[in-house]
Scaffold this motif. Structure first.
Motif, PDB file in Angstrom:
ATOM      1  N   THR A  48       0.852  -1.190   0.000  1.00  0.00           N
ATOM      2  CA  THR A  48       0.000   0.000   0.000  1.00  0.00           C
ATOM      3  C   THR A  48       0.889   1.241   0.000  1.00  0.00           C
ATOM      4  OG1 THR A  48      -0.086   0.155   2.405  1.00  0.00           O
ATOM      5  CG2 THR A  48      -1.801  -1.183   1.318  1.00  0.00           C
ATOM      6  N   GLU A  49       0.281   2.376  -0.237  1.00  0.00           N
ATOM      7  CA  GLU A  49       1.048   3.615  -0.218  1.00  0.00           C
ATOM      8  C   GLU A  49       1.649   3.862   1.164  1.00  0.00           C
ATOM      9  OE1 GLU A  49       0.379   8.381  -0.656  1.00  0.00           O
ATOM     10  OE2 GLU A  49      -0.762   7.099  -2.011  1.00  0.00           O
ATOM     11  N   ARG A 109      -8.490  -0.433  -2.496  1.00  0.00           N
ATOM     12  CA  ARG A 109      -7.284   0.073  -3.154  1.00  0.00           C
ATOM     13  C   ARG A 109      -6.281   0.600  -2.130  1.00  0.00           C
ATOM     14  NH1 ARG A 109     -10.507   3.719  -7.427  1.00  0.00           N
ATOM     15  NH2 ARG A 109     -10.995   2.127  -8.975  1.00  0.00           N
ATOM     16  N   ASP A 110      -6.797   1.286  -1.135  1.00  0.00           N
ATOM     17  CA  ASP A 110      -5.930   1.915  -0.132  1.00  0.00           C
ATOM     18  C   ASP A 110      -5.408   0.952   0.930  1.00  0.00           C
ATOM     19  OD1 ASP A 110      -6.285   4.325  -1.403  1.00  0.00           O
ATOM     20  OD2 ASP A 110      -7.789   5.068   0.019  1.00  0.00           O
ATOM     21  N   GLU A 111      -6.155  -0.097   1.236  1.00  0.00           N
ATOM     22  CA  GLU A 111      -5.851  -0.911   2.412  1.00  0.00           C
ATOM     23  C   GLU A 111      -5.287  -2.302   2.137  1.00  0.00           C
ATOM     24  OE1 GLU A 111      -9.330  -1.020   4.898  1.00  0.00           O
ATOM     25  OE2 GLU A 111      -9.632   1.146   4.693  1.00  0.00           O
TER      26      GLU A 111
END
Length: 187
Positions: A48-49, A109-111
């Motif tokens: 992830t980011e 998408r984020d996690e």
């Protein structure tokens, strides 16, 4: 190759080795504060980011390459990675099955890290989910997924493990029907 470009390449190599994914730094040209503010760390699927930022902060804190907090970060999920991430996220959040929507896709998408490392069943289901949407996760597919998800996770897996219904081109079907009805009127 300039020193800055060499440092960017080396930073991408270090981050890639640490995360197990291909990472590159690209110049965006965006103005900002700091000498490295125009550089973007980019990768597909993988961590992830937040995980990439943490890895960069740890690796680059020892003075190798640019300061991690001056860089921008951009993770891009492949279509399959996005579908896998959504399925994994929904499996981990059963309360969300009542009303699956685009907000859940954004959360996935984020996690969800490393969707490419998911088990074979999840990856096969992701491919089936994409097949139902012509290769992408559009609103129609999310709506159909939501319809099945309201009945529980078992219904979602049964739907994705079952045969794919043929995709109907509604425009072509309407044109075909109009042509049929006009021919009938002529007789």
């Amino acid at each position: 190759m300039s020193t800055r470009s060499w440092d960017a390449w080396r930073c991408g190599e270090l981050l890639g080795a640490a995360t197990g994914t291909e990472v590159r730094l690209t110049w965006s040209g965006r103005p900002g504060t700091g000498a490295w503010s125009g550089w973007v760390v980019q990768w597909h699927d993988g961590p992830t980011e937040a995980q990439m930022r943490a890895t960069a902060a740890e690796l680059l804190a020892v003075g190798v390459g640019p300061p991690a907090d001056e860089l921008s970060y951009g993770r891009c999920l492949t279509a399959e990675g996005e579908a896998v991430a959504l399925l994994l996220w929904l499996a981990a959040h059963p309360r969300a099955l009542r009303s699956v929507g685009a907000v859940h896709l954004v959360a996935a998408r984020d996690e969800v890290p490393y969707p490419e490392r998911a088990d074979d069943d999840t990856r096969a289901r992701a491919v089936e989910l994409l097949a139902r949407g012509g290769g992408r996760l559009g609103y129609e597919v999310l709506r159909e997924l939501a319809r099945h998800a309201r009945c529980g996770w078992a219904e979602v897996t049964a739907w994705l493990d079952g045969p794919v219904a043929p995709v109907v081109d509604l425009g072509a079907e309407r044109a075909r029907r109009r042509g049929t009805s006009r021919r009938r009127r002529r007789f």
